[in-house]
Design an enzyme around this catalytic site. Structure first.
Site, PDB file in Angstrom:
ATOM      1  N   CYS A  49       0.837  -1.209   0.000  1.00 40.71           N
ATOM      2  CA  CYS A  49       0.000   0.000   0.000  1.00 40.71           C
ATOM      3  C   CYS A  49       0.870   1.256   0.000  1.00 40.71           C
ATOM      4  CB  CYS A  49      -0.911  -0.010   1.230  1.00 40.71           C
ATOM      5  SG  CYS A  49      -1.739   1.562   1.506  1.00 40.71           S
ATOM      6  N   CYS A  52       0.347   3.166   3.660  1.00 39.47           N
ATOM      7  CA  CYS A  52       0.645   2.595   4.986  1.00 39.47           C
ATOM      8  C   CYS A  52       1.956   3.182   5.546  1.00 39.47           C
ATOM      9  CB  CYS A  52       0.772   1.075   4.893  1.00 39.47           C
ATOM     10  SG  CYS A  52      -0.807   0.205   4.969  1.00 39.47           S
ATOM     11  N   ALA A  58       4.137   5.940  -4.550  1.00 38.99           N
ATOM     12  CA  ALA A  58       4.303   5.775  -6.001  1.00 38.99           C
ATOM     13  C   ALA A  58       5.334   6.752  -6.552  1.00 38.99           C
ATOM     14  CB  ALA A  58       2.953   5.956  -6.689  1.00 38.99           C
ATOM     15  N   ASN A  74       0.290  15.768  -2.414  1.00 35.31           N
ATOM     16  CA  ASN A  74      -0.050  14.759  -3.412  1.00 35.31           C
ATOM     17  C   ASN A  74       1.096  14.616  -4.423  1.00 35.31           C
ATOM     18  OD1 ASN A  74      -1.346  13.322  -5.609  1.00 35.31           O
ATOM     19  ND2 ASN A  74      -3.293  13.879  -4.652  1.00 35.31           N
ATOM     20  N   ASP A  75       1.518  13.372  -4.650  1.00 33.18           N
ATOM     21  CA  ASP A  75       2.626  13.143  -5.582  1.00 33.18           C
ATOM     22  C   ASP A  75       2.206  13.379  -7.034  1.00 33.18           C
ATOM     23  OD1 ASP A  75       4.588  12.242  -3.596  1.00 33.18           O
ATOM     24  OD2 ASP A  75       3.244  10.534  -3.321  1.00 33.18           O
ATOM     25  N   HIS A 112      -4.516   0.003   7.872  1.00 30.77           N
ATOM     26  CA  HIS A 112      -4.978  -0.156   6.491  1.00 30.77           C
ATOM     27  C   HIS A 112      -6.408  -0.698   6.426  1.00 30.77           C
ATOM     28  CE1 HIS A 112      -4.286  -0.837   2.187  1.00 30.77           C
ATOM     29  NE2 HIS A 112      -4.870  -2.017   2.326  1.00 30.77           N
ATOM     30  N   ASN A 152     -13.137  10.340  -0.960  1.00 27.89           N
ATOM     31  CA  ASN A 152     -13.699   9.380  -1.910  1.00 27.89           C
ATOM     32  C   ASN A 152     -13.538   8.034  -1.269  1.00 27.89           C
ATOM     33  OD1 ASN A 152     -14.584  10.619  -4.206  1.00 27.89           O
ATOM     34  ND2 ASN A 152     -12.610  10.476  -5.258  1.00 27.89           N
ATOM     35  N   SER A 160      -8.795   5.088  -5.306  1.00 23.36           N
ATOM     36  CA  SER A 160      -7.671   4.299  -5.803  1.00 23.36           C
ATOM     37  C   SER A 160      -7.058   3.394  -4.743  1.00 23.36           C
ATOM     38  CB  SER A 160      -6.592   5.251  -6.327  1.00 23.36           C
ATOM     39  OG  SER A 160      -6.154   6.101  -5.278  1.00 23.36           O
ATOM     40  N   HIS A 163      -6.929   2.236   1.837  1.00 24.97           N
ATOM     41  CA  HIS A 163      -6.397   2.785   3.090  1.00 24.97           C
ATOM     42  C   HIS A 163      -7.203   4.044   3.444  1.00 24.97           C
ATOM     43  CE1 HIS A 163      -2.918   3.020   5.953  1.00 24.97           C
ATOM     44  NE2 HIS A 163      -3.536   4.177   6.154  1.00 24.97           N
ATOM     45  N   HIS A 165      -8.338   7.449   3.898  1.00 22.26           N
ATOM     46  CA  HIS A 165      -7.678   8.716   3.585  1.00 22.26           C
ATOM     47  C   HIS A 165      -8.654   9.687   2.947  1.00 22.26           C
ATOM     48  CE1 HIS A 165      -7.726   6.855  -0.394  1.00 22.26           C
ATOM     49  NE2 HIS A 165      -7.544   8.061  -0.894  1.00 22.26           N
ATOM     50  N   GLN A 167      -8.614  13.779   0.722  1.00 21.96           N
ATOM     51  CA  GLN A 167      -7.776  14.731   0.005  1.00 21.96           C
ATOM     52  C   GLN A 167      -8.152  16.144   0.414  1.00 21.96           C
ATOM     53  OE1 GLN A 167      -6.818  14.090  -4.127  1.00 21.96           O
ATOM     54  NE2 GLN A 167      -7.989  12.183  -4.134  1.00 21.96           N
ATOM     55  N   HIS A 280     -18.012  21.755   3.506  1.00 20.02           N
ATOM     56  CA  HIS A 280     -18.173  23.082   2.931  1.00 20.02           C
ATOM     57  C   HIS A 280     -18.141  24.135   4.031  1.00 20.02           C
ATOM     58  CE1 HIS A 280     -19.901  21.612  -1.142  1.00 20.02           C
ATOM     59  NE2 HIS A 280     -18.615  21.822  -1.182  1.00 20.02           N
ATOM     60  N   LYS A 310     -27.272   3.480  -7.712  1.00 22.42           N
ATOM     61  CA  LYS A 310     -27.995   4.467  -8.520  1.00 22.42           C
ATOM     62  C   LYS A 310     -27.040   5.023  -9.569  1.00 22.42           C
ATOM     63  CE  LYS A 310     -30.520   8.652  -8.662  1.00 22.42           C
ATOM     64  NZ  LYS A 310     -31.650   8.293  -9.483  1.00 22.42           N
ATOM     65  N   VAL A 313     -28.079   8.911 -14.965  1.00 18.03           N
ATOM     66  CA  VAL A 313     -27.999   8.769 -16.430  1.00 18.03           C
ATOM     67  C   VAL A 313     -29.359   9.125 -17.023  1.00 18.03           C
ATOM     68  CG1 VAL A 313     -26.202   6.990 -16.340  1.00 18.03           C
ATOM     69  CG2 VAL A 313     -28.599   6.310 -16.223  1.00 18.03           C
ATOM     70  N   GLU A 316     -31.574  12.075 -16.085  1.00 19.47           N
ATOM     71  CA  GLU A 316     -30.736  12.844 -15.153  1.00 19.47           C
ATOM     72  C   GLU A 316     -29.610  13.585 -15.856  1.00 19.47           C
ATOM     73  OE1 GLU A 316     -30.942   9.253 -13.556  1.00 19.47           O
ATOM     74  OE2 GLU A 316     -31.627   9.830 -11.565  1.00 19.47           O
TER      75      GLU A 316
HETATM   76  P1  H2U Z   1      -8.314   8.861  -4.101  1.00 22.35           P
HETATM   77  O1  H2U Z   1      -8.610   9.486  -2.785  1.00 22.35           O
HETATM   78  O2  H2U Z   1      -9.343   9.262  -5.145  1.00 22.35           O
HETATM   79  O3  H2U Z   1      -8.094   7.401  -4.015  1.00 22.35           O
HETATM   80  O4  H2U Z   1      -6.938   9.464  -4.563  1.00 22.35           O
HETATM   81  C1  H2U Z   1      -5.762   9.202  -3.832  1.00 22.35           C
HETATM   82  C2  H2U Z   1      -4.750  10.267  -4.125  1.00 22.35           C
HETATM   83  O5  H2U Z   1      -3.504   9.895  -3.560  1.00 22.35           O
HETATM   84  C3  H2U Z   1      -4.537  10.511  -5.596  1.00 22.35           C
HETATM   85  O6  H2U Z   1      -4.809  11.867  -5.877  1.00 22.35           O
HETATM   86  C4  H2U Z   1      -2.466  10.281  -4.423  1.00 22.35           C
HETATM   87  C5  H2U Z   1      -3.060  10.187  -5.814  1.00 22.35           C
HETATM   88  O7  H2U Z   1      -2.452  11.112  -6.674  1.00 22.35           O
HETATM   89  N1  H2U Z   1      -1.308   9.421  -4.223  1.00 22.35           N
HETATM   90  C6  H2U Z   1      -0.081   9.990  -3.945  1.00 22.35           C
HETATM   91  O8  H2U Z   1       0.036  11.214  -3.875  1.00 22.35           O
HETATM   92  N2  H2U Z   1       0.988   9.175  -3.736  1.00 22.35           N
HETATM   93  C7  H2U Z   1       0.941   7.836  -3.827  1.00 22.35           C
HETATM   94  O9  H2U Z   1       1.932   7.174  -3.643  1.00 22.35           O
HETATM   95  C8  H2U Z   1      -0.332   7.136  -4.120  1.00 22.35           C
HETATM   96  C9  H2U Z   1      -1.522   8.000  -4.344  1.00 22.35           C
END
Ligand code: H2U
Length: 345
Positions: A49, A52, A58, A74-75, A112, A152, A160, A163, A165, A167, A280, A310, A313, A316
């Site tokens: 993961c 974790c 990534a 965010n990477d 996780h 999300n 994605s 775990h 989390h 944003q 908000h 749901k 579509v 809608e």
């Molecule tokens: P979700 O919350 O929609 O799953 O998106 C996860 C975010 O985490 C996504 O915007 C970021 C992705 O770019 N991310 C990283 O920044 N580094 C990572 O190693 C994995 C995911």
């Protein structure tokens, strides 16, 4: 209108939108998509993961051995810190503006296998504090007009990584939905000298038809104008404008109400309920925005089981959003649920 048995439209005063409601359609046969459910058995730590503790992400960075919440840039950010595109306006038809911003990811827990529904109120309180700190810190920048915190959850929502989390996106402009909510709340406040959501909450606490659960500081309800079947809103009893302005008690109570709502969601179809949710609060442009009341919105896609969702579509997409189950029926279903998570029974 006192009963809602026939087709009708409901107005969303926050977004100036309408939703078509067709409760008489609930008995129609269903031969649509049935999705396969994967058993939700995850290890407490997954060496593969990206989120974790201790693992490599990534982008090549390594997460520290964090013990509570953990925030990182965010990477693969959707927004870049410097605006580069410039402005375009060709006759009001081809219009574009550059945007700049900061995107962060926040892990709720080192575990996780957990979700907010299965974390304790004490653990969620730390998440609330971290959200408030992020909104305050990012909002202080002169170039930030809005800080959007959103989660999300679940593969069905395109998440994605399981775990736990969320944003956080800080933007140099106020995004579309908060901008519409600002207009609506401002208009209402200027006309009546009271805040829109406070007056709405008064009606909901009197009617009690759409309330799911509540505590001393928060009410969880299915809004009158809900589009998604089990859409919900968290509204504070005090007109607090944003997450950083919550008192310690309101933060404890926010953690309590979130845990309880999420446990009810999971218990409804005995599955980890997918959703997109967001907070908000007022824009971070330095204005007071006395019209604004903080609230959270939950948009879960599930309709009638862990697999039947749901879709927005057809009519809608071409006409306006439509629902069969009324907001009152959805709230009643959620009220029937217990608040002990089904996996802990
Ligand atoms: P979700 O919350 O929609 O799953 O998106 C996860 C975010 O985490 C996504 O915007 C970021 C992705 O770019 N991310 C990283 O920044 N580094 C990572 O190693 C994995 C995911």
């Amino acid at each position: 209108m006192s009963d809602f048995e026939g087709s009708h439209r409901r107005y969303n005063p926050l977004l100036d939108e309408w939703v078509l409601c067709s409760p008489h359609r609930l008995k129609r046969p269903w031969q649509g998509q049935i999705e396969a459910t994967a058993p939700d058995a995850r290890p407490a730590h997954d060496p593969t993961c990206y989120l974790c503790p201790g693992n490599e992400r990534a982008g090549g960075a390594r997460n520290p051995p964090y013990a509570t919440t953990y925030v990182f840039d965010n990477d693969f950010p959707a927004l870049l810190p410097a605006a580069v595109t410039g402005e375009t306006n060709d006759g009001g038809l081809l219009v574009a503006q550059s945007v700049q911003g900061t995107c962060r990811v926040m892990c709720f827990s080192p575990r996780h296998d957990l979700t907010l529904a299965r974390m304790s109120a004490e653990e969620i309180r730390r998440v609330v504090d971290a959200w408030a700190d992020q909104v305050a810190e990012l909002g202080r920048s002169e170039s930030t007009q809005y800080v959007q915190v959103f989660e999300n959850k679940g593969a069905m929502m395109g998440c994605s990584n399981p775990h736990p989390h969320c944003q956080i996106w800080a933007t140099g402009h106020v995004p579309y939905y908060p901008a519409k909510k600002l207009q609506a709340q401002k208009r209402y406040f200027e006309a009546r000298g009271r805040d829109l959501l406070g007056d709405y909450l008064e009606r909901e606490t009197a009617a009690r038809e759409r309330i799911v659960c509540e505590n001393d500081h928060w009410v969880a309800l299915v809004p009158f104008w809900a589009t998604w079947p089990f859409e919900a809103m968290l509204v504070p009893r005090r007109r607090v404008p944003d997450l950083p302005s919550l008192t310690p008690r309101e933060r404890d109570a926010a953690a309590d109400i979130m845990r309880r709502l999420c446990a009810r969601y999971d218990n409804l179809f005995r599955t980890s309920f997918p959703y997109s949710m967001g907070w908000h609060g007022r824009p971070t442009d330095g204005e007071e925005h006395a019209c604004w009341r903080l609230h959270a919105v939950y948009f879960p896609p599930l309709l009638r089981s862990a697999t039947v969702r749901k879709f927005l579509v057809g009519f809608e997409m071409t006409g306006e959003p439509q629902r069969d189950l009324t907001a009152e029926q959805a709230a009643a279903r959620l009220r029937e649920m217990g608040e002990t998570h089904y996996l802990a029974e």
